[in-house]
Design an enzyme around this catalytic site. Structure first.
Site, short mmCIF file in Angstrom:
data_model
loop_
_atom_site.label_atom_id
_atom_site.label_comp_id
_atom_site.label_asym_id
_atom_site.label_seq_id
_atom_site.Cartn_x
_atom_site.Cartn_y
_atom_site.Cartn_z
N CYS A 1 6.76 2.80 8.30
CA CYS A 1 6.76 2.59 9.75
C CYS A 1 6.74 1.11 10.09
O CYS A 1 6.21 0.29 9.35
CB CYS A 1 5.51 3.24 10.35
SG CYS A 1 5.73 4.98 10.70
N ARG B 1 2.87 -5.23 5.90
CA ARG B 1 2.14 -4.27 5.06
C ARG B 1 2.21 -4.73 3.61
O ARG B 1 3.01 -4.22 2.82
CB ARG B 1 2.69 -2.85 5.26
CG ARG B 1 2.47 -2.38 6.69
CD ARG B 1 2.88 -0.97 6.90
NE ARG B 1 1.94 -0.02 6.33
CZ ARG B 1 2.14 1.29 6.33
NH1 ARG B 1 3.23 1.78 6.85
NH2 ARG B 1 1.25 2.10 5.80
N ARG C 1 6.35 4.27 2.94
CA ARG C 1 5.39 3.45 2.22
C ARG C 1 4.74 4.22 1.05
O ARG C 1 4.43 3.66 0.01
CB ARG C 1 4.34 3.06 3.25
CG ARG C 1 3.15 2.42 2.73
CD ARG C 1 3.25 0.96 2.89
NE ARG C 1 2.00 0.34 2.54
CZ ARG C 1 1.89 -0.94 2.27
NH1 ARG C 1 2.94 -1.71 2.32
NH2 ARG C 1 0.74 -1.46 1.94
N LYS D 1 0.08 15.51 5.41
CA LYS D 1 1.16 14.68 4.82
C LYS D 1 0.58 13.62 3.90
O LYS D 1 1.03 13.44 2.77
CB LYS D 1 1.94 14.00 5.95
CG LYS D 1 2.79 12.83 5.50
CD LYS D 1 3.54 12.18 6.64
CE LYS D 1 2.83 11.05 7.34
NZ LYS D 1 2.90 9.72 6.76
N ASN D 2 -0.43 12.89 4.39
CA ASN D 2 -0.91 11.73 3.64
C ASN D 2 -1.77 12.13 2.44
O ASN D 2 -2.13 11.28 1.63
CB ASN D 2 -1.67 10.76 4.55
CG ASN D 2 -0.72 10.06 5.51
OD1 ASN D 2 0.50 10.11 5.32
ND2 ASN D 2 -1.26 9.42 6.53
N ASP E 1 -4.23 5.92 12.90
CA ASP E 1 -3.12 6.86 13.10
C ASP E 1 -3.27 7.71 14.37
O ASP E 1 -2.39 8.52 14.68
CB ASP E 1 -2.97 7.78 11.88
CG ASP E 1 -2.46 7.05 10.66
OD1 ASP E 1 -1.99 5.90 10.81
OD2 ASP E 1 -2.51 7.61 9.54
N ARG F 1 9.00 12.82 10.31
CA ARG F 1 8.38 12.33 9.07
C ARG F 1 6.96 12.89 8.92
O ARG F 1 6.47 13.02 7.80
CB ARG F 1 8.30 10.80 9.08
CG ARG F 1 9.64 10.12 8.97
CD ARG F 1 9.46 8.63 8.79
NE ARG F 1 8.46 8.37 7.77
CZ ARG F 1 7.68 7.31 7.71
NH1 ARG F 1 7.78 6.37 8.62
NH2 ARG F 1 6.81 7.16 6.74
C1 EPZ Z 1 -2.24 4.72 4.80
O1 EPZ Z 1 -1.34 3.63 4.67
C2 EPZ Z 1 -1.54 5.77 5.62
N1 EPZ Z 1 -0.31 6.17 4.95
C3 EPZ Z 1 -1.23 5.24 7.01
O2 EPZ Z 1 -0.67 6.30 7.79
C4 EPZ Z 1 -2.52 4.77 7.67
O3 EPZ Z 1 -2.23 4.17 8.91
C5 EPZ Z 1 -3.23 3.75 6.77
O4 EPZ Z 1 -3.43 4.32 5.44
C6 EPZ Z 1 -4.59 3.33 7.29
O5 EPZ Z 1 -5.40 4.46 7.45
C7 EPZ Z 1 -0.33 7.09 4.00
O6 EPZ Z 1 -1.37 7.58 3.59
C8 EPZ Z 1 0.97 7.54 3.46
P1 EPZ Z 1 -3.73 0.65 3.87
P2 EPZ Z 1 -1.66 2.48 3.62
O7 EPZ Z 1 -3.27 0.10 2.55
O8 EPZ Z 1 -2.46 3.00 2.51
C9 EPZ Z 1 -3.94 -4.08 4.50
C10 EPZ Z 1 0.93 7.39 9.08
O9 EPZ Z 1 1.26 7.22 10.28
N2 EPZ Z 1 -3.50 -4.16 3.10
O10 EPZ Z 1 -5.00 1.42 3.88
O11 EPZ Z 1 -0.38 1.82 3.31
C11 EPZ Z 1 -2.89 -3.47 5.41
O12 EPZ Z 1 -1.95 -4.42 5.83
C12 EPZ Z 1 0.71 6.22 8.18
O13 EPZ Z 1 0.81 8.51 8.57
C13 EPZ Z 1 -3.51 -5.36 2.47
O14 EPZ Z 1 -3.87 -6.41 3.02
O15 EPZ Z 1 -2.56 1.52 4.49
C14 EPZ Z 1 -3.74 -2.93 6.53
O16 EPZ Z 1 -4.09 -3.96 7.41
C15 EPZ Z 1 1.10 4.90 8.82
N3 EPZ Z 1 -3.08 -5.42 1.16
C16 EPZ Z 1 -5.00 -2.44 5.79
O17 EPZ Z 1 -5.02 -3.16 4.56
C17 EPZ Z 1 -2.68 -4.31 0.48
O18 EPZ Z 1 -2.31 -4.41 -0.71
C18 EPZ Z 1 -5.04 -0.95 5.51
O19 EPZ Z 1 -3.81 -0.54 4.90
C19 EPZ Z 1 -2.70 -3.08 1.14
C20 EPZ Z 1 -3.11 -3.03 2.46
#
Ligand code: EPZ
Length: 439
Positions: A120, A125, A96, A22-23, A323, A415
């Site tokens: 989610c 986020r 997201r 998916k991702n 995840d 999802r």
């Molecule tokens: C991706 O989300 C995945 N989603 C998530 O999977 C996964 O949990 C996550 O990466 C971490 O591996 C998809 O790929 C669609 P991040 P993403 O930006 O990219 C902080 C699932 O269940 N952050 O890597 O949105 C954030 O708050 C989903 O399939 C900032 O501070 O996650 C977090 O603490 C849920 N500023 C960390 O970074 C930003 O601008 C990592 O988030 C962006 C993120």
């Protein structure tokens, strides 16, 4: 609303093929906005998020068809109208990953008006890193009425650091990498996400004519090009789905074979599982040792009746994935001793804790850490979690529990897991999808 009714206790046995990730699929669908030629993605899972991304791209002038191809799905994407630049809240709030249209829209249409995303319920986020990266490529960015408005006549390459307080950002790396493919000059992303889904996106973009090097490492270099063309690409298998079913086999003391299993992407997970006492061994299929072969292995899961307690710390790839935190917590509830789980990516991602307590789990949470005291049996109960992976953890607990577990609001599971109840039924679980209102 649908719910799963699970009568726990059946050992899982049998064989299943892991679906496309998916991702990986979602940002690649968004990347189709970068070209006027057709982009074909193969081995895509039939998921609510994929269909919602299809709706969003249709509204952005892209013809989208999602068609069966053998046991899999193929997604055909073709931009025929380049005028729309607005991604509305009604779709954006559902997931997201929809925010991934921002970079491609900006690079190909010079302007984007994109609602702040939903997704989610796993804590704050922010999208500051996405915006900082696009700003470094020369975009003018403002927030107005819950929408990000970004503009740039032609993006220009630059050096961008994408590290934040919780490490790097997966979708932020995808957004900036997509935008940089069509910028003027060279872009270097430092502290880029190393997740396999980022590497797979770079593979698609390079097939489309982009010049990207270093994807999969913390430094990605992108030499901008004037235009991208169409391409066909097969999505990598879903490492989170694979590990969820590995843990489902382990928690039921089962004997399961999984085809198309991306063990190359599961190093940290297999390491923890081995310490717990769950062996995942390659049995046949692609027997090569290069990374591509290791992404599509056939594996057999065998577990000892006795599960050892372990420490788990979630981290960016190649660390243990956030995840899978809920699923391994369910497994460790039945370990022979005390385990400690620390969540370093989303420190509030513990919606499953209160629900597992309802099933008799012995858990003590202290901030981002949960102490899991192993017990002999979980007991079935009605549970609910407003998050995809938390719900997966509850299904695993239900498979092992004594008695009946009802997992409500399974639209969260839909999802991210294609027909989870069918997969588990075929492996011998006593699980059924029902209308919760009729219970
Ligand atoms: C991706 O989300 C995945 N989603 C998530 O999977 C996964 O949990 C996550 O990466 C971490 O591996 C998809 O790929 C669609 P991040 P993403 O930006 O990219 C902080 C699932 O269940 N952050 O890597 O949105 C954030 O708050 C989903 O399939 C900032 O501070 O996650 C977090 O603490 C849920 N500023 C960390 O970074 C930003 O601008 C990592 O988030 C962006 C993120």
């Amino acid at each position: 609303m649908d719910a799963f009714v699970i009568h726990g206790g059946n050992r899982l046995r049998g064989r299943q093929r892991i679906h496309g990730a998916k991702n990986a699929a979602l940002p690649q669908m968004a990347a189709a906005l970068l070209t006027d030629e057709p982009v074909v993605l193969k081995d895509v899972s039939d998921l609510a998020d994929v269909r919602n991304m299809g709706r969003l791209l249709t509204a952005l002038g892209c013809q989208v068809s999602i068609e069966p191809e053998g046991p899999n799905w193929s997604v055909n994407l073709h931009v025929t109208d380049r005028s729309p630049v607005e991604a509305h809240y009604d779709v954006m709030r559902t997931m997201r990953a929809s925010f991934c249209v921002l970079g491609p829209l900006l690079a190909s249409r010079g302007r984007a008006r994109v609602s702040m995303p939903g997704g989610c319920n796993i804590g704050d986020r922010p999208v500051d890193l996405h915006l900082r990266g696009l700003h470094a490529l020369g975009a003018q960015i403002k927030l107005e009425g819950g929408y990000i408005i970004a503009e740039a006549d032609r993006l220009r390459g630059g050096r961008i650091f994408l590290g934040g307080p919780f490490g790097t950002t997966v979708l932020g790396t995808a957004n900036v990498m997509c935008a940089a493919t069509r910028a003027n000059g060279v872009t270097v992303i430092e502290s880029a996400a190393c997740e396999p889904e980022v590497t797979d996106l770079a593979d698609l973009l390079n097939k489309m004519g982009a010049r990207i090097e270093g994807a999969g490492s913390p430094r990605i270099t992108i030499e901008g090009v004037d235009r991208l063309h169409g391409a066909e690409h097969t999505i990598i298998p879903d490492r989170i789905e694979a590990a969820t079913y590995i843990m489902a086999a382990a928690i039921t003391n089962g004997d399961v074979v999984l085809d198309n299993c991306p063990i190359d992407a599961l190093g940290a997970v297999l390491d923890r599982l081995a310490e717990i006492g769950v062996e995942v061994e390659s049995v046949d299929g692609q027997s090569g040792h290069n990374a591509a072969d290791q992404m599509r292995q056939t594996v057999r899961i065998a577990s000892n009746r006795r599960l050892n307690p372990v420490q788990v710390v979630t981290q960016p790839h190649p660390g243990f994935p956030t995840d899978l935190q809920a699923q391994i917590m369910a497994l460790l509830c039945l370990a022979d001793g005390n385990s400690v789980i620390t969540e370093k990516i989303f420190p509030d991602r513990f919606l499953h804790v209160a629900e597992l307590l309802r099933m008799g789990a012995q858990l003590v949470r202290n901030g981002p850490t949960v102490l899991v005291a192993g017990i002999r049996h979980l007991s079935g109960a009605p549970v609910m979690a407003s998050d995809l992976r938390a719900s997966a953890g509850l299904v695993l607990a239900g498979l092992a529990a004594q008695g009946t577990t009802i997992v409500d609001r399974v639209y969260h599971l839909d999802r991210g897991y294609e027909k989870m109840e069918t997969v588990l039924q075929q492996l011998g679980a006593d699980i059924e999808r029902v209308d919760a209102d009729a219970l």
